[in-house]
Design a protein around this motif. Structure first.
Motif, PDB file in Angstrom:
ATOM      1  N   GLY A   1     -10.235  -1.900  17.569  1.00 47.80           N
ATOM      2  CA  GLY A   1     -10.754  -1.436  18.843  1.00 47.80           C
ATOM      3  C   GLY A   1     -10.989   0.055  18.920  1.00 47.80           C
ATOM      4  N   GLY A   2     -11.141   0.715  17.793  1.00 45.75           N
ATOM      5  CA  GLY A   2     -11.343   2.157  17.777  1.00 45.75           C
ATOM      6  C   GLY A   2     -10.073   2.965  17.660  1.00 45.75           C
ATOM      7  N   THR A   3      -8.910   2.337  17.800  1.00 47.24           N
ATOM      8  CA  THR A   3      -7.624   3.028  17.638  1.00 47.24           C
ATOM      9  C   THR A   3      -7.283   3.132  16.155  1.00 47.24           C
ATOM     10  OG1 THR A   3      -6.763   2.418  19.791  1.00 47.24           O
ATOM     11  CG2 THR A   3      -5.141   2.858  18.073  1.00 47.24           C
ATOM     12  N   GLU A   4      -6.785   4.305  15.752  1.00 44.06           N
ATOM     13  CA  GLU A   4      -6.405   4.544  14.363  1.00 44.06           C
ATOM     14  C   GLU A   4      -4.893   4.782  14.267  1.00 44.06           C
ATOM     15  OE1 GLU A   4      -8.069   4.138  11.804  1.00 44.06           O
ATOM     16  OE2 GLU A   4     -10.181   4.372  12.292  1.00 44.06           O
ATOM     17  N   THR A   5      -4.269   4.166  13.294  1.00 48.92           N
ATOM     18  CA  THR A   5      -2.852   4.393  13.008  1.00 48.92           C
ATOM     19  C   THR A   5      -2.701   4.857  11.570  1.00 48.92           C
ATOM     20  OG1 THR A   5      -2.072   2.773  14.616  1.00 48.92           O
ATOM     21  CG2 THR A   5      -0.567   3.330  12.833  1.00 48.92           C
ATOM     22  N   TRP A   6      -1.891   5.907  11.404  1.00 46.29           N
ATOM     23  CA  TRP A   6      -1.614   6.470  10.086  1.00 46.29           C
ATOM     24  C   TRP A   6      -0.136   6.316   9.761  1.00 46.29           C
ATOM     25  CZ3 TRP A   6      -5.357   9.041   7.025  1.00 46.29           C
ATOM     26  CH2 TRP A   6      -6.609   9.200   7.633  1.00 46.29           C
ATOM     27  N   VAL A   7       0.149   6.006   8.518  1.00 42.57           N
ATOM     28  CA  VAL A   7       1.516   5.965   8.011  1.00 42.57           C
ATOM     29  C   VAL A   7       1.705   7.171   7.102  1.00 42.57           C
ATOM     30  CG1 VAL A   7       3.172   4.700   6.600  1.00 42.57           C
ATOM     31  CG2 VAL A   7       1.680   3.470   8.202  1.00 42.57           C
ATOM     32  N   LEU A   8       2.704   7.988   7.410  1.00 39.72           N
ATOM     33  CA  LEU A   8       2.945   9.243   6.699  1.00 39.72           C
ATOM     34  C   LEU A   8       4.227   9.100   5.897  1.00 39.72           C
ATOM     35  CD1 LEU A   8       0.598  10.442   8.198  1.00 39.72           C
ATOM     36  CD2 LEU A   8       2.231   9.880  10.006  1.00 39.72           C
ATOM     37  N   VAL A   9       4.135   9.290   4.595  1.00 37.48           N
ATOM     38  CA  VAL A   9       5.293   9.148   3.710  1.00 37.48           C
ATOM     39  C   VAL A   9       5.496  10.464   2.973  1.00 37.48           C
ATOM     40  CG1 VAL A   9       6.371   7.784   1.894  1.00 37.48           C
ATOM     41  CG2 VAL A   9       4.680   6.724   3.400  1.00 37.48           C
ATOM     42  N   SER A  10       6.700  11.018   3.048  1.00 40.91           N
ATOM     43  CA  SER A  10       6.980  12.288   2.373  1.00 40.91           C
ATOM     44  C   SER A  10       8.180  12.139   1.451  1.00 40.91           C
ATOM     45  CB  SER A  10       7.230  13.403   3.389  1.00 40.91           C
ATOM     46  OG  SER A  10       8.474  13.222   4.040  1.00 40.91           O
ATOM     47  N   ASN A  11       8.192  12.982   0.428  1.00 35.68           N
ATOM     48  CA  ASN A  11       9.282  13.014  -0.545  1.00 35.68           C
ATOM     49  C   ASN A  11       9.936  14.384  -0.484  1.00 35.68           C
ATOM     50  OD1 ASN A  11      11.023  12.892  -2.701  1.00 35.68           O
ATOM     51  ND2 ASN A  11       9.427  12.929  -4.277  1.00 35.68           N
ATOM     52  N   PRO A  12      11.063  14.529   0.242  1.00 33.42           N
ATOM     53  CA  PRO A  12      11.721  15.825   0.353  1.00 33.42           C
ATOM     54  C   PRO A  12      12.645  16.159  -0.811  1.00 33.42           C
ATOM     55  CG  PRO A  12      12.869  14.237   1.709  1.00 33.42           C
ATOM     56  CD  PRO A  12      11.707  13.500   1.073  1.00 33.42           C
ATOM     57  N   ASN A  13      12.698  15.291  -1.816  1.00 32.52           N
ATOM     58  CA  ASN A  13      13.540  15.550  -2.985  1.00 32.52           C
ATOM     59  C   ASN A  13      12.933  16.654  -3.843  1.00 32.52           C
ATOM     60  OD1 ASN A  13      15.526  13.226  -2.752  1.00 32.52           O
ATOM     61  ND2 ASN A  13      13.588  12.112  -2.748  1.00 32.52           N
ATOM     62  N   THR A  14      13.774  17.421  -4.495  1.00 31.90           N
ATOM     63  CA  THR A  14      13.298  18.526  -5.325  1.00 31.90           C
ATOM     64  C   THR A  14      13.042  18.113  -6.765  1.00 31.90           C
ATOM     65  OG1 THR A  14      15.589  19.159  -5.784  1.00 31.90           O
ATOM     66  CG2 THR A  14      14.504  20.230  -3.923  1.00 31.90           C
ATOM     67  N   ALA A  15      13.508  16.922  -7.179  1.00 29.74           N
ATOM     68  CA  ALA A  15      13.340  16.542  -8.584  1.00 29.74           C
ATOM     69  C   ALA A  15      12.861  15.110  -8.779  1.00 29.74           C
ATOM     70  CB  ALA A  15      14.649  16.758  -9.339  1.00 29.74           C
ATOM     71  N   LEU A  16      13.089  14.215  -7.812  1.00 23.11           N
ATOM     72  CA  LEU A  16      12.782  12.801  -8.006  1.00 23.11           C
ATOM     73  C   LEU A  16      11.328  12.483  -7.653  1.00 23.11           C
ATOM     74  CD1 LEU A  16      15.994  11.263  -6.391  1.00 23.11           C
ATOM     75  CD2 LEU A  16      15.570  11.725  -8.814  1.00 23.11           C
ATOM     76  N   THR A  17      10.741  11.540  -8.403  1.00 26.45           N
ATOM     77  CA  THR A  17       9.388  11.046  -8.124  1.00 26.45           C
ATOM     78  C   THR A  17       9.459   9.547  -7.885  1.00 26.45           C
ATOM     79  OG1 THR A  17       8.396  12.785  -9.506  1.00 26.45           O
ATOM     80  CG2 THR A  17       7.026  10.866  -9.000  1.00 26.45           C
ATOM     81  N   PRO A  18       9.663   9.121  -6.651  1.00 28.99           N
ATOM     82  CA  PRO A  18       9.776   7.683  -6.385  1.00 28.99           C
ATOM     83  C   PRO A  18       8.430   6.980  -6.427  1.00 28.99           C
ATOM     84  CG  PRO A  18       9.946   8.932  -4.344  1.00 28.99           C
ATOM     85  CD  PRO A  18       9.906   9.939  -5.452  1.00 28.99           C
ATOM     86  N   THR A  19       8.476   5.681  -6.640  1.00 24.66           N
ATOM     87  CA  THR A  19       7.316   4.810  -6.516  1.00 24.66           C
ATOM     88  C   THR A  19       7.395   4.114  -5.166  1.00 24.66           C
ATOM     89  OG1 THR A  19       7.184   4.469  -8.898  1.00 24.66           O
ATOM     90  CG2 THR A  19       6.092   2.848  -7.501  1.00 24.66           C
ATOM     91  N   VAL A  20       6.304   4.180  -4.397  1.00 20.42           N
ATOM     92  CA  VAL A  20       6.321   3.724  -3.004  1.00 20.42           C
ATOM     93  C   VAL A  20       5.432   2.486  -2.855  1.00 20.42           C
ATOM     94  CG1 VAL A  20       5.842   4.348  -0.606  1.00 20.42           C
ATOM     95  CG2 VAL A  20       6.702   6.083  -2.215  1.00 20.42           C
ATOM     96  N   THR A  21       5.951   1.488  -2.157  1.00 22.25           N
ATOM     97  CA  THR A  21       5.197   0.286  -1.817  1.00 22.25           C
ATOM     98  C   THR A  21       5.122   0.169  -0.301  1.00 22.25           C
ATOM     99  OG1 THR A  21       5.937  -0.854  -3.809  1.00 22.25           O
ATOM    100  CG2 THR A  21       5.051  -2.214  -2.046  1.00 22.25           C
ATOM    101  N   VAL A  22       3.908  -0.073   0.226  1.00 21.55           N
ATOM    102  CA  VAL A  22       3.700  -0.189   1.670  1.00 21.55           C
ATOM    103  C   VAL A  22       3.184  -1.597   1.974  1.00 21.55           C
ATOM    104  CG1 VAL A  22       2.387   0.666   3.652  1.00 21.55           C
ATOM    105  CG2 VAL A  22       3.247   2.273   1.927  1.00 21.55           C
ATOM    106  N   GLN A  23       3.790  -2.219   2.997  1.00 21.12           N
ATOM    107  CA  GLN A  23       3.414  -3.571   3.398  1.00 21.12           C
ATOM    108  C   GLN A  23       3.195  -3.585   4.919  1.00 21.12           C
ATOM    109  OE1 GLN A  23       6.415  -6.803   3.116  1.00 21.12           O
ATOM    110  NE2 GLN A  23       4.932  -7.847   1.792  1.00 21.12           N
ATOM    111  N   PHE A  24       2.058  -4.085   5.363  1.00 20.65           N
ATOM    112  CA  PHE A  24       1.747  -4.180   6.786  1.00 20.65           C
ATOM    113  C   PHE A  24       2.099  -5.573   7.296  1.00 20.65           C
ATOM    114  CE2 PHE A  24      -1.452  -1.077   5.156  1.00 20.65           C
ATOM    115  CZ  PHE A  24      -0.869   0.045   5.735  1.00 20.65           C
TER     116      PHE A  24
END
Length: 811
Positions: A507-530
């Motif tokens: 209907g013209g509405t937009e939703t955004w999912v924001l994912v951040s990694n505040p770790n200084t050394a780790l690189t996670p793998t992220v999975t998103v499910q709606f």
């Protein structure tokens, strides 16, 4: 023992009058509240020719030895007020110990040590020592002080609590100069200038274990890696001497194995090597020279050497291992220079004239620089970031953008003492250096992120201490398609699983999912499910590097009016939020909520209204892949509890309940009780005759609390702020106090102390009526009698920013 002779100390115990200068008199520069990167905050006048400085971190005091004045200046690290304490003639070195609180001063000409007990009226004790005391080292474990005297050639050992001389260790005609203690091994290292050597003294017996060559003409400075028990001696030659070139001697004190590091084997250069500091974390030593243009880096494992361009006229070097920073005074240009030990990034900050000496407060990452010819001490704060030393609390904000938005980081210090915070940012392109903040007791502060970083994707991390700072983020936009205001509170943890109950992508509405990694050394793998009314839709997994942000537009994957989002990660925790920009069904504005990391069978939402043009919706998400959830809803109103519907939520699905169908009231709070753990959120939409159209959401909380802090709030410039409190106890009343934290301190209106809330009742308090015309207003709700309340705040923004409303639960 190596033949120590006992001295009968003639101790002169006197009370010394101290001149106390008010902070305004002590400042040359105004004290700043914020600073970007390395910054000089203030300059405090001291006595003539300051030649040494030390920090008592436990009491936040700085002590400066003023050679020509015969005084020590004591500076309060919080207020920067100063008092001067008379000591001996030509104080040349100063050291501090926190237990017992004592300051030790080496008086070069009067051949004495002054021990200061820093009472309100300081007590001084003067102890004669061998002739020409030039340096002091303190073992805080054994509470012994070691004094190097160059003229007589001796090291004097003093028991600090009793102020008595334990021993005098003789090194006649050998010129003891620089002295250092390894508290781990209880060994004392002292350079012997005339002997081109250094000695190792046993702190337990006061005997000399060994005398080893320094490999150079004038062993000027010594440092020890306490972890590996390796000593580094810098030889400071006055001119080119082929027989005695500038060099560095590294010694493994466990085996007495020595490695001579020759920077100029030909001896044709004069480098005037001045100082050495050790990074025990990386097992490296760093050497600077007055005429050496490079910083010398020694690998403590291989003893290999690398050179980093650094510039001339550096006189002293310090390392903050926790902050991963190196600091060095630059005499010629009057700066303190900083280098990151992580990526080599350089910063400089102007200080005073001829900054020869400096001391580091590791807890606060503050550097105090003694400027010898301008007779002052510069107060410098280092760059801050995720490794803020002394941090007791970390706050994470995944959402943020400073292009097409005004973004504000809103911080509150609810404690009765001052605290500090470091706000750092990370974007799709990586990390942005942090900003220091100092928050007075019971105060609120706002920081505009646009002034620090420019990016479409901005996450923030706030590290605070010694008291925790609590954080929310407000965003405003007048751009088409982004119009509105929204508010989100901090996440206090990273998690490998988040659920975002609200979302619309049709209907013209937009939703955004924001994912951040505040770790200084780790690189996670992220999975998103709606999660939709028709079942789950999964997004391909992606990697998220350290200190970066990723945004996902839901309409790129699914078009629906009901969508929740499940975010999971492996290899490290992340932080997730959701932002929605409305354009359907006549709604206007934007909403935002952080994710829910732990599911619950019970949820509470304090805000809600179903009268006067308001619609309230309760959003329920079932994260279970196999079990159906059954949820019962109760509403709390201005007159008490009202029963709501029972809802069935299939596995991995979302359901929506409109509260207006069940209750009509300006005061509506909600309780959800389910048979299995689910997630819940509240959405509210307005078409109000005064406030116009707007929208807001707030994540539900799993339980009531006896104390709630609502960080954001404003009552000036067209803002209107409401504090909303519900009593979910349907059997007993509760009594609460409401207080406000402002930029100038705590406000406790008498009318808001001892408010009685009936069973199952919701009340609303307009902050403008109690703290008017104030842009910085946090609310603190405290239960004085009862089982716990739930509280939220709603802020109506003016048309000048983006006419909308924001809301959310407290911390």
């Amino acid at each position: 023992m190596a033949g120590p002779r006992q001295l009968k100390s003639k101790m002169l115990c006197t009370f010394v009058m101290a001149v106390v200068l008010l902070p305004t008199a002590a400042f040359v520069l105004a004290r700043a509240q914020t600073a970007q990167g390395l910054a000089t905050l203030a300059s405090v006048n001291v006595g003539e020719s300051p030649v040494a400085v030390t920090v008592d971190e436990a009491r936040n005091k700085i002590y400066v030895a003023n050679a020509q004045s015969g005084t020590v200046s004591e500076i309060d690290g919080s207020t920067l007020s100063r008092r001067d304490i008379q000591v001996g003639i030509w104080p040349r070195a100063v050291a501090a110990i926190d237990s017992p609180a004592r300051i030790l001063v080496a008086n070069y000409i009067s051949n004495s040590i002054t021990i200061i007990t820093p009472n309100p009226t300081p007590l001084t004790t003067e102890i004669p020592v061998a002739e020409g005391p030039v340096d002091i080292a303190v073992n805080k474990t054994t509470k012994k002080a070691y004094v190097a005297s160059i003229q007589t050639g001796a090291v004097t050992v003093i028991d600090i609590p009793t102020a008595l001389v334990d021993a005098v260790i003789d090194f006649p005609f050998q010129g003891p100069w620089d002295i250092e203690v390894n508290e781990v091994t209880n060994k004392v290292l002292v350079t012997l200038q005339q002997a081109s050597a250094f000695a190792v003294i046993d702190g337990a017996t006061n005997g000399v274990d060994n005398v080893l060559t320094s490999g150079g003409q004038w062993p000027y400075k010594i440092a020890v890696n306490k972890t590996t028990n390796t000593a580094y001696v810098v030889n400071h030659n006055f001119g080119p001497q082929p027989s005695l070139p500038d060099n560095i001697m590294a010694t493994d004190l466990n085996t007495s194995t020595q490695t001579l590091i020759e920077l100029d084997p030909s001896g044709t250069q004069s480098m005037l090597l001045r100082d050495v500091a050790v990074d025990e974390v990386a097992n490296k030593a760093y050497v600077i020279g007055y005429l050496k243009i490079e910083l010398v880096v020694i690998d403590g494992t291989t003893m290999s050497v690398s050179l980093i361009p650094f510039g001339l006229t550096h006189a002293s070097v310090l390392i903050h291992q926790g902050a991963r920073r190196l600091y060095s005074t630059n005499v010629g240009v009057g700066t303190l220079d900083e280098m990151s030990l992580v990526d080599g990034h350089r910063e400089s900050s102007l200080v005073g004239d001829q900054p020869w000496y400096a001391a580091l407060d590791e807890t606060r990452n503050a550097i105090y620089v003694a400027n010898r010819t301008s007779n002052n001490v510069s107060v410098v704060v280092g760059e801050c970031g995720p490794t803020l030393p002394g941090s007791v609390h970390s706050s994470y904000l995944a959402e943020g953008s400073t292009i097409n938005f005004d973004e504000w980081i809103v911080l509150a210090n609810p404690a009765s003492t001052e605290t500090r915070a470091c706000v750092s940012y990370f974007t799709e392109n990586g990390y942005k250096t942090g900003v220091w903040l100092t928050l007075a007791p019971n105060t609120r502060m706002s920081l505009r992120a646009n002034d620090s970083v420019l990016s479409y994707q901005v996450s923030a991390r706030v590290d605070s201490g010694p008291n925790p700072v609590f954080v929310e983020r407000a965003m405003y936009s007048t751009m088409p398609g982004l119009y509105g205001a929204h508010l989100g509170k901090e996440a206090e943890i990273t998690s490998t699983s988040w659920l975002l109950p609200e979302g619309v992508s049709a209907g013209g509405t937009e939703t955004w999912v924001l994912v951040s990694n505040p770790n200084t050394a780790l690189t996670p793998t992220v999975t998103v499910q709606f999660l939709t009314a028709f079942g789950p839709v999964t997004v391909p997994a992606f990697s998220l590097p350290p200190l970066t942000r990723r945004s996902l537009k839901i309409s790129s994957y699914v078009s629906t009016f009901e969508v929740s989002t499940k975010v999971e990660s492996t290899g490290g925790g992340v932080v997730a939020e959701r932002a929605t920009y409305l354009a359907h069904s006549g709604y206007a504005g934007s909403t935002e909520s952080p994710g829910i990391s732990s599911y619950s069978t019970t949820w509470y939402a304090a805000e809600g209204s179903t009268a006067g043009g308001f619609d309230t919706w309760i959003l329920l998400a079932n994260p279970s892949p196999s079990s159906t959830a059954n949820a019962n809803i109760t509403f709390f109103t201005s007159t008490g509890p009202v029963s709501g519907p029972s809802i069935v939520i299939p596995p991995l699905s979302r359901r929506t309940v409109k509260a207006n169908y069940y209750v009509t009231d300006f005061n509506v709070a909600t309780r959800v009780v389910a048979n299995i753990p689910i997630a819940a959120e509240r959405a509210m939409y307005a078409n109000h005759p005064v406030h116009g159209k707007g929208s807001s959401t707030g994540e539900a909380v799993p339980s009531p609390s006896n104390s709630v802090l609502l960080v954001e709030g404003a009552t000036a410039g067209g803002f209107e702020t409401w504090t909303l409190v519900a009593n979910p106890d349907t059997n007993a009343s509760q009594t609460v106090n409401v207080k406000y934290l402002t930029s100038s301190g705590l406000v406790a209106p008498s009318a808001l102390q001892g408010i009685v809330i009936a069973p199952g009742q919701r009340i609303s308090i307009r902050a403008n009526d109690f703290v008017p015309n104030n842009f910085t207003v946090s609310a603190k709700v405290e239960v004085t009698s009862g089982s716990g309340i739930v509280a939220e705040h709603t802020i109506f923004a003016p048309a000048s920013l983006a006419r909308d409303m924001t809301s959310g639960p407290g911390l």
